[in-house]
Design a protein around this motif. Structure first.
Motif, PDB file in Angstrom:
ATOM      1  N   UNK A  48       0.849  -1.191   0.000  1.00  0.00           N
ATOM      2  CA  UNK A  48       0.000   0.000   0.000  1.00  0.00           C
ATOM      3  C   UNK A  48       0.882   1.238   0.000  1.00  0.00           C
ATOM      4  N   UNK A  49       0.884   1.978  -1.108  1.00  0.00           N
ATOM      5  CA  UNK A  49       1.711   3.179  -1.209  1.00  0.00           C
ATOM      6  C   UNK A  49       1.295   4.258  -0.210  1.00  0.00           C
ATOM      7  N   UNK A  50       0.066   4.169   0.279  1.00  0.00           N
ATOM      8  CA  UNK A  50      -0.455   5.181   1.205  1.00  0.00           C
ATOM      9  C   UNK A  50      -0.509   4.690   2.644  1.00  0.00           C
ATOM     10  N   UNK A  51       0.131   3.572   2.927  1.00  0.00           N
ATOM     11  CA  UNK A  51      -0.011   2.938   4.240  1.00  0.00           C
ATOM     12  C   UNK A  51       0.403   3.845   5.388  1.00  0.00           C
ATOM     13  N   UNK A  52       1.428   4.658   5.206  1.00  0.00           N
ATOM     14  CA  UNK A  52       1.936   5.465   6.312  1.00  0.00           C
ATOM     15  C   UNK A  52       1.289   6.819   6.470  1.00  0.00           C
ATOM     16  N   UNK A  53       0.257   7.123   5.694  1.00  0.00           N
ATOM     17  CA  UNK A  53      -0.345   8.451   5.739  1.00  0.00           C
ATOM     18  C   UNK A  53      -1.328   8.587   6.894  1.00  0.00           C
ATOM     19  N   UNK A  54      -1.310   9.755   7.514  1.00  0.00           N
ATOM     20  CA  UNK A  54      -2.284  10.057   8.558  1.00  0.00           C
ATOM     21  C   UNK A  54      -3.602  10.467   7.913  1.00  0.00           C
ATOM     22  N   UNK A  55      -4.648  10.595   8.722  1.00  0.00           N
ATOM     23  CA  UNK A  55      -5.947  11.030   8.208  1.00  0.00           C
ATOM     24  C   UNK A  55      -5.833  12.427   7.594  1.00  0.00           C
ATOM     25  N   UNK A  56      -5.049  13.292   8.227  1.00  0.00           N
ATOM     26  CA  UNK A  56      -4.878  14.650   7.695  1.00  0.00           C
ATOM     27  C   UNK A  56      -4.159  14.621   6.351  1.00  0.00           C
ATOM     28  N   UNK A  57      -3.124  13.806   6.239  1.00  0.00           N
ATOM     29  CA  UNK A  57      -2.396  13.712   4.972  1.00  0.00           C
ATOM     30  C   UNK A  57      -3.287  13.162   3.863  1.00  0.00           C
ATOM     31  N   UNK A 135      -2.507  30.359  -9.805  1.00  0.00           N
ATOM     32  CA  UNK A 135      -2.939  30.229  -8.413  1.00  0.00           C
ATOM     33  C   UNK A 135      -2.940  28.771  -7.962  1.00  0.00           C
ATOM     34  N   UNK A 136      -3.373  27.864  -8.834  1.00  0.00           N
ATOM     35  CA  UNK A 136      -3.330  26.430  -8.511  1.00  0.00           C
ATOM     36  C   UNK A 136      -1.896  25.988  -8.265  1.00  0.00           C
ATOM     37  N   UNK A 137      -1.000  26.388  -9.147  1.00  0.00           N
ATOM     38  CA  UNK A 137       0.398  25.974  -9.031  1.00  0.00           C
ATOM     39  C   UNK A 137       1.043  26.557  -7.778  1.00  0.00           C
ATOM     40  N   UNK A 138       0.715  27.811  -7.455  1.00  0.00           N
ATOM     41  CA  UNK A 138       1.270  28.416  -6.248  1.00  0.00           C
ATOM     42  C   UNK A 138       0.794  27.675  -5.004  1.00  0.00           C
ATOM     43  N   UNK A 139      -0.493  27.266  -4.991  1.00  0.00           N
ATOM     44  CA  UNK A 139      -1.027  26.513  -3.858  1.00  0.00           C
ATOM     45  C   UNK A 139      -0.306  25.170  -3.730  1.00  0.00           C
ATOM     46  N   UNK A 140      -0.099  24.508  -4.856  1.00  0.00           N
ATOM     47  CA  UNK A 140       0.593  23.217  -4.851  1.00  0.00           C
ATOM     48  C   UNK A 140       2.032  23.380  -4.368  1.00  0.00           C
ATOM     49  N   UNK A 141       2.687  24.439  -4.802  1.00  0.00           N
ATOM     50  CA  UNK A 141       4.053  24.719  -4.365  1.00  0.00           C
ATOM     51  C   UNK A 141       4.111  24.926  -2.861  1.00  0.00           C
ATOM     52  N   UNK A 142       3.118  25.632  -2.318  1.00  0.00           N
ATOM     53  CA  UNK A 142       3.084  25.865  -0.883  1.00  0.00           C
ATOM     54  C   UNK A 142       2.877  24.593  -0.086  1.00  0.00           C
ATOM     55  N   UNK A 143       2.069  23.684  -0.614  1.00  0.00           N
ATOM     56  CA  UNK A 143       1.837  22.406   0.069  1.00  0.00           C
ATOM     57  C   UNK A 143       3.091  21.540   0.022  1.00  0.00           C
ATOM     58  N   UNK A 144       3.749  21.488  -1.119  1.00  0.00           N
ATOM     59  CA  UNK A 144       4.962  20.673  -1.261  1.00  0.00           C
ATOM     60  C   UNK A 144       6.088  21.181  -0.373  1.00  0.00           C
ATOM     61  N   UNK A 151       3.660  14.480   0.157  1.00  0.00           N
ATOM     62  CA  UNK A 151       3.254  14.258   1.545  1.00  0.00           C
ATOM     63  C   UNK A 151       4.373  13.724   2.433  1.00  0.00           C
ATOM     64  N   UNK A 152       5.584  13.648   1.904  1.00  0.00           N
ATOM     65  CA  UNK A 152       6.656  13.145   2.754  1.00  0.00           C
ATOM     66  C   UNK A 152       7.888  12.718   1.986  1.00  0.00           C
TER      67      UNK A 152
END
Length: 206
Positions: A48-57, A135-144, A151-152
């Motif tokens: 599972x590629x997402x096994x270590x993700x929290x609910x928030x992630x 604006x989408x790209x800037x938001x994505x950049x901020x999350x990364x 996510x990690x």
């Protein structure tokens, strides 16, 4: 990403179960829609590629995927199908992927135009569409941020969606406003190149 064996073949949206690409054939059954494909293939991966993700992630990943699918995607489509320079570069690729009669592409372009009009993107000016994409790209950049993957430290299934969106912008041969916005965000450029080297080293970055 999941380590599954696959074979690339020419596609035809008219045969696709959702009426568009991408779609895959698994054991004789055609599956459409990127996220549904991921969900169908994930159990076959053995991990599972997402096994270590929290609910928030997981929630962040879901929100990012929806932004890309419901906003950024249509802006990418605009710059590929609607702008004349974009379509001039994209049409030969479409003819290679889907050997169809020449009359089909103009009809398909009109259909895409109608879709973008109904969806709302084409109700804006080119400058406004470019600003929405930025604006989408800037938001994505901020999350990364400074993370190597969204996510990690290791990629998860959401990175498949993020890479698909960013590579379709960064590696497109026409240097439009959306591509300029992406190139102005070094962490997204480095991320896209990192994913490309890891999963598609045999393909040119263009």
């Amino acid at each position: 990403m999941a380590g599954l064996q696959y074979e690339k073949k020419p596609g035809n949206p008219m045969q696709a179960p959702k009426g568009k690409v991408p779609y895959v054939g698994v054991d004789g059954t055609l599956l459409g829609d990127s996220q549904l494909i991921i969900e169908q293939l994930a159990p076959r991966a053995g991990r599972d590629l997402d096994a270590g993700l929290s609910a928030e992630q997981r929630a962040v990943g879901h929100a990012v995927r929806k932004m890309l699918e419901e906003s950024t995607y249509f802006i990418v489509v605009y710059f590929r199908w609607i702008t004349d320079d974009g379509f001039a570069a994209y049409a030969p690729v479409l003819r290679t992927l889907m050997p169809l009669p020449l009359v089909v592409l103009p009809m398909a372009r009109r259909s895409v135009r109608a879709t973008l009009k109904g969806q709302g993107t084409l109700r804006h000016s080119r400058a406004e569409i470019a600003a929405l994409g930025a604006a989408d790209l800037a938001a994505l950049s901020g999350i990364l941020g400074e993370r190597p993957y969204l996510l990690g430290a290791e990629p998860t299934t959401v990175d498949a969606s993020v890479y698909a969106a960013l590579s379709s912008i960064l590696f497109f041969p026409v240097d439009n406003e959306l591509r300029k916005s992406l190139r102005a965000l070094p962490n997204l450029v480095a991320y896209t190149e990192r994913m490309h080297r890891r999963y598609f080293p045999e393909l040119p970055a263009e």
